[in-house]
Scaffold this motif. Structure first.
Motif, PDB file in Angstrom:
ATOM      1  N   ARG A 111      -7.657  -5.690   4.721  1.00 35.16           N
ATOM      2  CA  ARG A 111      -7.000  -5.273   5.961  1.00 35.16           C
ATOM      3  C   ARG A 111      -5.558  -4.871   5.673  1.00 35.16           C
ATOM      4  O   ARG A 111      -4.599  -5.533   6.045  1.00 35.16           O
TER       5      ARG A 111
ATOM      6  N   ARG B 177      -2.909  -1.261   5.306  1.00 41.14           N
ATOM      7  CA  ARG B 177      -2.759   0.172   5.602  1.00 41.14           C
ATOM      8  C   ARG B 177      -1.886   0.784   4.519  1.00 41.14           C
ATOM      9  O   ARG B 177      -0.772   0.326   4.285  1.00 41.14           O
TER      10      ARG B 177
ATOM     11  N   THR C 201      -3.790 -11.920   4.931  1.00 46.33           N
ATOM     12  CA  THR C 201      -3.086 -12.243   3.688  1.00 46.33           C
ATOM     13  C   THR C 201      -3.005 -13.754   3.495  1.00 46.33           C
ATOM     14  O   THR C 201      -3.204 -14.267   2.382  1.00 46.33           O
TER      15      THR C 201
ATOM     16  N   ASP D  53      -1.837  -7.272   6.776  1.00 47.65           N
ATOM     17  CA  ASP D  53      -2.159  -8.068   7.948  1.00 47.65           C
ATOM     18  C   ASP D  53      -1.843  -9.532   7.630  1.00 47.65           C
ATOM     19  O   ASP D  53      -2.435 -10.110   6.706  1.00 47.65           O
TER      20      ASP D  53
ATOM     21  N   GLU E 202       1.236  -1.758   4.475  1.00 49.78           N
ATOM     22  CA  GLU E 202       1.388  -2.748   5.535  1.00 49.78           C
ATOM     23  C   GLU E 202       0.248  -3.753   5.417  1.00 49.78           C
ATOM     24  O   GLU E 202      -0.924  -3.365   5.362  1.00 49.78           O
TER      25      GLU E 202
END
Length: 704
Positions: free
Chosen positions: A482, A484, A437, A433, A431
């Motif tokens: 950032r 996941r 990005t 951010d 995932e």
């Protein structure tokens, strides 16, 4: 390149780009390579308006207009109808897109059917295949939602497991083709598309290809110079004395780039393709094929394939490969604009492509899904399937030739290893951010060519904390911090494949024990990994007997540590998994005294928590039935803690007689009276003389 080849080589015109440059266009059409590597066969799915391509061990799904939708490592047991019917399940990805092996429904006995009844039952299915082994025979039936086996041993003589005329499919993919004599199978859901002549023509049909120029690049002698000279001398002498003998002298001719105009409808696409030319005859048939699924899917895009010339096993042909090998693969001749354009990106970004860096996957590509901020989900190859060892001809790494992306990535799903191998298959979810990005893309320097979104995985079986995601362009690296990362599927064990110069990995039992060591301080992911490892060992016929003492010891230890740490939910989850997936297998190997003791600890620690949770009443009943059992004798049992926790259960359920007996047994094994008198589970019995006596280990009379 040899001197005489370069001497006569002609310049190439910009109006005719090389095929692999993906620049051939007209007002309405474009030619784009979709697959780099050896393509085996093509099939059309008329009902889905899709095309399935078999290429070097992978299945590729395309839309009718030639756009890649998905790929899958081809499962074993593939049948000509597009379904993999295996002994323990089926895979119908070709027709449904489902990427997992599914279980069969209950088997049906068809031996009582007459021939007419059997044919009627088979005709009700959408796809049927047949098999036989030893004295048995069966049919597989698939309806679109489910599949099952039908025993047709009575009709075994009518089963034919190789009943269709040979075709390119038989020669290149070797899928099963079966039938039942006298039975007309349902209309096929998947139709093979046979390759035809690239230049077309014949039977009064005008050719679809015009060659307007030929740039000579290599003067070719069949068999090489030495072979050509020797065969010419010997063969010429034989022909001189026996001209009636069949055969011809070795050939010599030019290879080069043919500037081609390919006619599609009323337009022409221009490009160069590498072929041989002998006496003004362009030898497309030896190197270029044409596939046209529109025969069964009206309006579908045609395809062309650049393939290996023969077997590439003659001297001198490797020199040809270096010239036309870059164009090798499968090309879609498709509309320039998608049928339904995607929504515009809220935040357009520079062109980029995903890539994967990490240890090699010996036989598999790295593929996945990219979700964009436009809402699109696009399938991409992150890394090619490695080329196999050369046996005869050159080998090529299988890869997708997908266009760059221009929208912001929101999430990624990346998988490596075959989905049919529990020991190697991993699926990673990422995932991103959006704000971070966008900032990373903005920080990239200007440069030619697309940026690379690089996923670095230093260990294919390691932890996500060691993985990195970054953007790269023009030598600059912008980390994406950032994000996941989490596995949605992970091999339970590190495969036993020691590399050169590296130590062998721990055994599976050692890996289980190491995982158990970090569970108390870890989160749900570590606990899930332990469960997966324990289940894999318990389900392995060659491992379960030896592993049972270690598996049960790990569960016993972890339940105690989770209970002591106040993690009741995790403890109950672990106990449920043990009872459902592990105990049915380890209980068959429980003769070892250590295993019996471990099992008693598992029961004890589960009861310690579950008896106080009304929602876990069913779990308590299961523990009593499976781990304690109706023959449990407290007077001979040696685990004082289990006796104590059973006494608590009987106290809470008002079973005074059993409670007293278990209290006394636990006390005799060392449980102090103060523990009973301080535990509110026994509060209602604190003034009961029989209870007081039991806490001293005294056996009460039945009347007590």
């Amino acid at each position: 390149m040899p001197f005489f080849t370069s001497l006569f080589a002609a310049p190439r015109g910009a109006a005719f780009p090389r095929l692999s440059e993906n620049l051939a266009t007209s007002d309405s059409f474009e030619i784009r390579r979709q697959i780099r590597g050896p393509v085996r066969a093509m099939f059309a799915l008329p009902q889905r308006r899709e095309v399935i391509v078999a290429a070097d061990g992978y299945l590729w799904r395309f839309s009718a207009d030639g756009r890649l939708l998905d790929t899958l490592d081809a499962p074993g047991d593939m049948h000509r109808n597009g379904i993999a019917f295996g002994d323990d399940g089926f895979v119908d990805w070709v027709h449904t897109g489902k990427r997992t092996r599914q279980a069969y429904g209950p088997e049906v006995d068809g031996n009582a059917f007459t021939t007419a009844q059997l044919h009627a039952a088979l005709s009700a299915a959408r796809a049927v295949a047949f098999g036989k082994r030893d004295e048995r025979a069966w049919a597989w039936l698939w309806t679109g939602d489910a599949a099952w086996k039908m025993d047709i041993t009575r009709h075994r003589a009518q089963v034919d497991t190789s009943c269709t005329l040979r075709s390119s499919t038989d020669e290149t993919v070797a899928w099963s083709d079966t039938c039942l004599d006298g039975f007309e199978s349902p209309a096929p859901l998947m139709v093979e598309v046979r390759p035809g002549a690239f230049d077309g023509g014949g039977a009064g049909i005008p050719s679809r290809v015009d060659v307007v120029a030929f740039d000579r690049r290599h003067y070719h002698l069949e068999g090489g110079v030495a072979g050509y000279v020797s065969e010419t001398v010997v063969g010429g002498a034989i022909k001189a004395v026996a001209p009636h003998l069949p055969g011809a002298l070795p050939r010599r001719y030019w290879f080069g780039d043919a500037s081609v105009r390919l006619r599609v409808d009323d337009e022409a696409l221009q490009f160069k393709v590498f072929v041989g030319r002998d006496a003004d005859d362009y030898e497309f048939e030896h190197m270029v094929d044409w596939w046209d699924p529109s025969i069964v899917i009206p309006g579908a895009s045609p395809w062309l394939r650049v393939r290996m010339r023969g077997y590439m096993n003659h001297p001198g042909e490797d020199a040809l490969w270096t010239l036309y090998g870059p164009d090798f693969g499968l090309y879609a001749v498709r509309p320039r604009t998608p049928v339904q354009a995607s929504a515009p990106s809220a935040h357009p970004v520079p062109a980029w492509r995903p890539a994967f860096e990490g240890p090699m996957t010996p036989r598999d590509a790295v593929t996945g899904i990219v979700v964009l901020d436009t809402g699109d989900r696009v399938h991409r190859w992150w890394r090619a399937k490695p080329a196999g060892p050369r046996i005869v001809g050159p080998t090529v790494a299988l890869d997708a030739d997908s266009p760059a992306l221009h929208a912001l990535p929101v999430s990624l799903q990346v998988e490596w290893g075959s989905p049919w191998s529990r020991d190697t298959h991993a699926v990673l979810e990422v995932e991103l951010d959006p704000a971070a990005t966008r900032s990373a893309f903005a920080a990239l320097p200007r440069a030619d060519g697309p940026a690379t979104l690089l996923l670095e995985v230093p260990d294919l079986f390691g932890e996500v904390d060691d993985m990195r995601l970054s953007l790269r362009r023009g030598g600059s690296v912008v980390p994406l911090d950032r994000v996941r990362l989490a596995y949605s599927r992970r091999p339970p064990f590190r495969p036993w494949r020691p590399r050169d110069g590296q130590p062998a990995p721990p055994t599976r039992i050692e890996q289980l024990q190491r995982t158990a060591d970090v569970v108390p301080a870890g989160g749900a992911e570590v606990l899930a990994r332990f469960r997966a490892q324990a289940e894999a060992l318990a389900h392995a016929p060659d491992m379960v007997a030896r592993a049972t003492p270690f598996i049960t010891a790990a569960y016993a230890r972890l339940l105690g540590e989770l209970n002591a740490g106040g993690r009741a939910d995790a403890s109950v989850t672990l106990a449920r998994h043990y009872l459902a997936e592990v105990h049915p297998h380890t209980s068959k190997h429980a003769t070892d005294p250590a295993t019996a003791y471990n099992t008693s600890v598992i029961a004890s620690q589960t009861l310690a928590v579950a008896v106080h949770r009304p929602q876990d009443a069913a779990l308590v009943d299961t523990v009593l039935a499976r781990l304690v059992g109706s023959r449990f004798d407290p007077d001979t049992h040696t685990n004082a803690t289990l006796l104590y926790n059973l006494a608590c259960y009987y106290a809470l359920t008002d079973d005074r007689s059993r409670m007293l007996r278990h209290v006394a047994a636990a006390a005799r094994l060392g449980k102090p009276a103060a523990q009973f008198l301080g535990d509110r589970d026994f509060e209602r019995y604190w003034d009961d003389p029989a209870f007081t006596a039991a806490t001293r280990g005294e056996r009460g009379r039945p009347s007590d």
